[in-house]
Scaffold this motif. Structure first.
Motif, PDB file in Angstrom:
ATOM      1  N   THR A  21       0.848  -1.209   0.000  1.00  0.00           N
ATOM      2  CA  THR A  21       0.000   0.000   0.000  1.00  0.00           C
ATOM      3  C   THR A  21       0.877   1.251   0.000  1.00  0.00           C
ATOM      4  OG1 THR A  21      -0.155  -0.078   2.414  1.00  0.00           O
ATOM      5  CG2 THR A  21      -1.944  -1.124   1.170  1.00  0.00           C
ATOM      6  N   THR A  22       2.036   1.162  -0.684  1.00  0.00           N
ATOM      7  CA  THR A  22       2.952   2.317  -0.760  1.00  0.00           C
ATOM      8  C   THR A  22       3.369   2.563  -2.213  1.00  0.00           C
ATOM      9  OG1 THR A  22       4.872   0.893  -0.301  1.00  0.00           O
ATOM     10  CG2 THR A  22       3.858   2.000   1.584  1.00  0.00           C
ATOM     11  N   TYR A  23       2.394   2.565  -3.095  1.00  0.00           N
ATOM     12  CA  TYR A  23       2.712   2.760  -4.520  1.00  0.00           C
ATOM     13  C   TYR A  23       3.229   4.165  -4.806  1.00  0.00           C
ATOM     14  CZ  TYR A  23       1.250  -1.754  -6.357  1.00  0.00           C
ATOM     15  OH  TYR A  23       1.196  -3.103  -6.654  1.00  0.00           O
ATOM     16  N   GLY A  24       2.888   5.137  -4.001  1.00  0.00           N
ATOM     17  CA  GLY A  24       3.374   6.508  -4.217  1.00  0.00           C
ATOM     18  C   GLY A  24       4.823   6.685  -3.788  1.00  0.00           C
ATOM     19  N   THR A  25       5.194   6.034  -2.678  1.00  0.00           N
ATOM     20  CA  THR A  25       6.568   6.058  -2.145  1.00  0.00           C
ATOM     21  C   THR A  25       6.913   4.620  -1.780  1.00  0.00           C
ATOM     22  OG1 THR A  25       6.048   8.224  -1.176  1.00  0.00           O
ATOM     23  CG2 THR A  25       8.097   7.182  -0.458  1.00  0.00           C
ATOM     24  N   PRO A  26       7.366   3.818  -2.744  1.00  0.00           N
ATOM     25  CA  PRO A  26       7.516   2.377  -2.500  1.00  0.00           C
ATOM     26  C   PRO A  26       8.464   2.053  -1.336  1.00  0.00           C
ATOM     27  CG  PRO A  26       7.666   2.853  -4.853  1.00  0.00           C
ATOM     28  CD  PRO A  26       7.674   4.168  -4.142  1.00  0.00           C
ATOM     29  N   LEU A  27       8.006   1.142  -0.486  1.00  0.00           N
ATOM     30  CA  LEU A  27       8.833   0.612   0.604  1.00  0.00           C
ATOM     31  C   LEU A  27       9.118  -0.853   0.295  1.00  0.00           C
ATOM     32  CD1 LEU A  27       7.079   2.005   3.835  1.00  0.00           C
ATOM     33  CD2 LEU A  27       8.932   3.035   2.518  1.00  0.00           C
ATOM     34  N   ILE A  28      10.367  -1.146  -0.059  1.00  0.00           N
ATOM     35  CA  ILE A  28      10.772  -2.515  -0.390  1.00  0.00           C
ATOM     36  C   ILE A  28      12.010  -2.864   0.439  1.00  0.00           C
ATOM     37  CG2 ILE A  28      11.524  -4.104  -2.199  1.00  0.00           C
ATOM     38  CD1 ILE A  28      10.131  -2.227  -4.231  1.00  0.00           C
ATOM     39  N   ARG A  29      11.878  -3.875   1.290  1.00  0.00           N
ATOM     40  CA  ARG A  29      12.950  -4.259   2.228  1.00  0.00           C
ATOM     41  C   ARG A  29      13.393  -3.049   3.039  1.00  0.00           C
ATOM     42  NH1 ARG A  29      17.465  -8.044   1.456  1.00  0.00           N
ATOM     43  NH2 ARG A  29      16.435  -9.158   3.158  1.00  0.00           N
ATOM     44  N   TYR A  30      12.406  -2.323   3.567  1.00  0.00           N
ATOM     45  CA  TYR A  30      12.652  -1.079   4.304  1.00  0.00           C
ATOM     46  C   TYR A  30      12.945  -1.400   5.763  1.00  0.00           C
ATOM     47  CZ  TYR A  30      11.459   3.397   6.551  1.00  0.00           C
ATOM     48  OH  TYR A  30      11.469   4.542   7.309  1.00  0.00           O
ATOM     49  N   ARG A  31      14.064  -0.884   6.241  1.00  0.00           N
ATOM     50  CA  ARG A  31      14.493  -1.102   7.633  1.00  0.00           C
ATOM     51  C   ARG A  31      13.795  -0.064   8.509  1.00  0.00           C
ATOM     52  NH1 ARG A  31      20.834  -1.750   9.561  1.00  0.00           N
ATOM     53  NH2 ARG A  31      20.361  -2.534  11.656  1.00  0.00           N
ATOM     54  N   ILE A  32      12.671  -0.460   9.072  1.00  0.00           N
ATOM     55  CA  ILE A  32      11.802   0.496   9.753  1.00  0.00           C
ATOM     56  C   ILE A  32      12.234   0.763  11.199  1.00  0.00           C
ATOM     57  CG2 ILE A  32      10.112  -1.217  10.565  1.00  0.00           C
ATOM     58  CD1 ILE A  32       7.930   0.848   9.618  1.00  0.00           C
ATOM     59  N   GLY A  33      13.063  -0.138  11.768  1.00  0.00           N
ATOM     60  CA  GLY A  33      13.579   0.085  13.117  1.00  0.00           C
ATOM     61  C   GLY A  33      12.738  -0.544  14.209  1.00  0.00           C
ATOM     62  N   ASP A  34      11.862  -1.493  13.845  1.00  0.00           N
ATOM     63  CA  ASP A  34      11.026  -2.162  14.840  1.00  0.00           C
ATOM     64  C   ASP A  34      11.437  -3.620  14.987  1.00  0.00           C
ATOM     65  OD1 ASP A  34       9.505   0.071  15.433  1.00  0.00           O
ATOM     66  OD2 ASP A  34       8.030  -0.336  13.882  1.00  0.00           O
ATOM     67  N   LEU A  35      11.092  -4.188  16.140  1.00  0.00           N
ATOM     68  CA  LEU A  35      11.436  -5.575  16.448  1.00  0.00           C
ATOM     69  C   LEU A  35      10.168  -6.411  16.562  1.00  0.00           C
ATOM     70  CD1 LEU A  35      14.021  -4.892  19.326  1.00  0.00           C
ATOM     71  CD2 LEU A  35      14.527  -5.235  16.921  1.00  0.00           C
ATOM     72  N   MET A  36      10.185  -7.601  15.961  1.00  0.00           N
ATOM     73  CA  MET A  36       9.057  -8.525  16.040  1.00  0.00           C
ATOM     74  C   MET A  36       9.568  -9.943  16.168  1.00  0.00           C
ATOM     75  SD  MET A  36       6.168  -7.580  13.228  1.00  0.00           S
ATOM     76  CE  MET A  36       5.689  -5.858  13.108  1.00  0.00           C
ATOM     77  N   VAL A  37       8.828 -10.750  16.909  1.00  0.00           N
ATOM     78  CA  VAL A  37       9.128 -12.180  16.988  1.00  0.00           C
ATOM     79  C   VAL A  37       8.005 -12.913  16.264  1.00  0.00           C
ATOM     80  CG1 VAL A  37       9.546 -14.139  18.513  1.00  0.00           C
ATOM     81  CG2 VAL A  37      10.247 -11.845  19.223  1.00  0.00           C
ATOM     82  N   PHE A  38       8.359 -13.689  15.234  1.00  0.00           N
ATOM     83  CA  PHE A  38       7.366 -14.444  14.469  1.00  0.00           C
ATOM     84  C   PHE A  38       7.107 -15.791  15.135  1.00  0.00           C
ATOM     85  CE2 PHE A  38       9.424 -12.216  10.613  1.00  0.00           C
ATOM     86  CZ  PHE A  38       8.682 -11.075  10.835  1.00  0.00           C
ATOM     87  N   LYS A  39       5.887 -16.303  14.937  1.00  0.00           N
ATOM     88  CA  LYS A  39       5.595 -17.664  15.414  1.00  0.00           C
ATOM     89  C   LYS A  39       6.020 -18.664  14.345  1.00  0.00           C
ATOM     90  CE  LYS A  39       2.183 -17.216  18.996  1.00  0.00           C
ATOM     91  NZ  LYS A  39       1.103 -17.915  19.673  1.00  0.00           N
ATOM     92  N   ASN A  40       6.029 -19.941  14.739  1.00  0.00           N
ATOM     93  CA  ASN A  40       6.454 -20.988  13.809  1.00  0.00           C
ATOM     94  C   ASN A  40       5.524 -21.056  12.603  1.00  0.00           C
ATOM     95  OD1 ASN A  40       8.491 -21.722  15.581  1.00  0.00           O
ATOM     96  ND2 ASN A  40       7.186 -23.191  16.659  1.00  0.00           N
ATOM     97  N   ASP A  41       6.107 -21.289  11.428  1.00  0.00           N
ATOM     98  CA  ASP A  41       5.295 -21.453  10.221  1.00  0.00           C
ATOM     99  C   ASP A  41       4.328 -22.619  10.409  1.00  0.00           C
ATOM    100  OD1 ASP A  41       6.496 -19.378   8.959  1.00  0.00           O
ATOM    101  OD2 ASP A  41       7.859 -20.590   7.744  1.00  0.00           O
ATOM    102  N   GLY A  42       3.125 -22.426   9.912  1.00  0.00           N
ATOM    103  CA  GLY A  42       2.157 -23.519   9.957  1.00  0.00           C
ATOM    104  C   GLY A  42       1.276 -23.529  11.190  1.00  0.00           C
ATOM    105  N   GLU A  43       1.576 -22.692  12.178  1.00  0.00           N
ATOM    106  CA  GLU A  43       0.736 -22.639  13.379  1.00  0.00           C
ATOM    107  C   GLU A  43      -0.571 -21.923  13.058  1.00  0.00           C
ATOM    108  OE1 GLU A  43       0.968 -20.991  17.978  1.00  0.00           O
ATOM    109  OE2 GLU A  43       2.829 -21.354  16.887  1.00  0.00           O
ATOM    110  N   ILE A  44      -1.678 -22.556  13.355  1.00  0.00           N
ATOM    111  CA  ILE A  44      -2.994 -22.004  13.031  1.00  0.00           C
ATOM    112  C   ILE A  44      -3.653 -21.472  14.297  1.00  0.00           C
ATOM    113  CG2 ILE A  44      -5.272 -22.490  12.051  1.00  0.00           C
ATOM    114  CD1 ILE A  44      -3.029 -22.683  10.005  1.00  0.00           C
TER     115      ILE A  44
END
Length: 465
Positions: free
Chosen positions: A317-340
């Protein structure tokens, strides 16, 4: 100051409410067009898709978005020189593309834009480092982002534009010379009462609570710490609320466990977290089971590198100012793939949003204590602290500013808090507690629990400043 601001500041509050509403109706025209309603319908259908179908959609959108950015943005044409873009056939191929950070975008912003200023909606971002970035958003992007936000809330029972909401944000709605204790303005266009986050002093808080009791919003959104300030005041003064919201939707600041518990206890409803950004990051939202889902239609999250929780964002949703592999400065922990998730919606899950990469304190030995752990140090304190802020400008010293309720706060609480800090930071760290009348907020109206000037110094050095 512009002409309209001068008129606003000199007008009676009734006229200010009218001006706020007119501004709201004007903004609605760029947020609620045909694209918005079509995208809302698409998102309802998308929720029912399988995870595999969503991943396939993501892949198609990603390839289309990268191709668009390369063709329309001079910045990306130069950046991707010599890269075979046809080899980008999956999310995992993103690693073939270079990482982009805020300073790169800021220094080349006119080359980054894919549209003329007159054809876009301008948005501004400040961030923890203080660097500003002006992004241009296409009207379609603006409508899609609004649809994503409204769809998230609708899943939980709140319908934007149809139900009443209260918002705590950083808009300067109260003129400097105003004498009346009216710290809110009404936006009829959105059935929204906007509350100033700049005037939440202990003296004024009673007025805010009376207004909320009178208005009876069906949802409250906006700055997390402002909501916590109000909730703390209500609890400390044993005030009975005359309404019960459907839900609370905090934004802009990292949720703490203690803060969430406080809000849910006081407002007798659930808090639902969300993640996005003013420059246009993809969305992460909480479902009815209070689990965090990546809104996969909105973009892609990756970790910067293996073993590092810092994220890179690619936003559709950034077609006006494209963000691609943008280092935004935030931290997140992802859950395991496949967990529903038990809610039934199949999507990639997030274990936790840890907030800004720069929101931490150092121990004297150089270890980092993040904002969530710092907030936890106040958890065992008696309910007599109105607001607190930890400031670090030396590796072995932390100053803790406290706004306290004089009726409830006892001198021995300083010792208790000092001991809490020393248990976490160790005996080499000097803890100084200072009581103040008021801890100032940032220019944005947000409140910062941590101000680490050591981080700012190191960050500026790394950028070559």
């Amino acid at each position: 100051m512009g002409f309209l601001e001068k008129v606003y500041d000199k007008s009676p509050i009734s006229i200010q409410n009218l001006m706020v509403s007119l501004s709201g109706y004007q903004k609605n025209r760029t947020r609620y067009g045909k694209t918005y309603y079509e995208y809302r319908k698409f998102l309802q259908d998308f929720d029912q898709w399988s995870l595999d179908d969503k991943l396939e959609y993501q892949k198609i959108e990603l390839i289309k978005f990268i191709r668009y950015a390369y063709e329309k943005s001079k910045f990306y044409q130069e950046l991707y020189q010599g890269i075979d873009l046809d080899s980008i056939q999956s999310i995992y191929d993103l690693k073939k593309l270079p990482v982009v950070d805020k300073e790169m975008l800021r220094a080349n912003i006119s080359k980054v834009y894919t549209i003329a200023r007159k054809d876009g909606v301008e948005a501004h971002t400040g961030g923890t480092t203080g660097k500003s970035l002006n992004v241009l958003v296409t009207p379609e992007d603006s409508m899609c982002r609004m649809a994503l936000l409204d769809h998230f809330k609708a899943r939980l029972g709140f319908e934007h534009l149809k139900m009443k909401r209260a918002t705590f944000n950083g808009k300067h709605i109260v003129p400097p010379a105003q004498k009346q204790k009216v710290f809110w303005r009404y936006n009829a266009a959105c059935k929204q009462m906007i509350y100033s986050s700049f005037h939440l002093s202990e003296e004024n808080m009673k007025c805010y609570v009376e207004s909320l009791n009178c208005y009876k919003p069906q949802a409250i959104d906006g700055f997390f710490m402002s909501m916590c300030d109000i909730a703390s005041y209500i609890e400390r003064h044993n005030i009975k609320l005359q309404f019960r919201p459907i839900a609370l939707f905090p934004t802009s600041e990292t949720l703490t466990k203690a803060g969430r518990e406080l809000l849910e206890r006081v407002f007798n409803c659930r808090v639902f977290d969300q993640y996005a950004s003013s420059e246009g990051a993809p969305f992460v939202t909480e479902c009815e089971k209070q689990k965090l889902h990546i809104e996969m239609a909105s973009g892609v999250f990756e970790h910067l590198e293996e073993g590092n929780d810092e994220v890179l964002v690619t936003s559709f949703t950034t077609y006006g100012t494209p963000l691609i592999r943008y280092r935004i400065g935030d931290l997140m922990v992802f859950k395991n793939d496949g967990e529903i998730c038990d809610c039934g919606t199949e999507s990639q899950l997030v274990k936790g949003i840890q907030g800004r990469k720069l929101d931490f304190l150092y121990t004297a030995d150089g270890a980092k204590i993040n904002a969530g752990n710092v907030a936890y140090l106040f958890k065992n304190m008696p309910n007599a602290i109105i607001r607190a802020q930890a400031i670090q400008d030396k590796m072995d010293k932390i100053k803790v500013l406290l706004e306290v309720d004089e009726r409830l706060y006892k001198p021995e609480y300083d010792v208790l808090l000092t001991n809490e800090f020393l248990h976490k930071f160790g005996g080499k760290t000097k803890i100084i507690i200072e009581h103040v009348d008021e801890i100032p907020r940032e220019k944005s109206g947000k409140f910062r629990l941590i101000k680490n000037t050591l981080v700012q110094h190191h960050h500026n050095q790394s950028l070559g400043e």
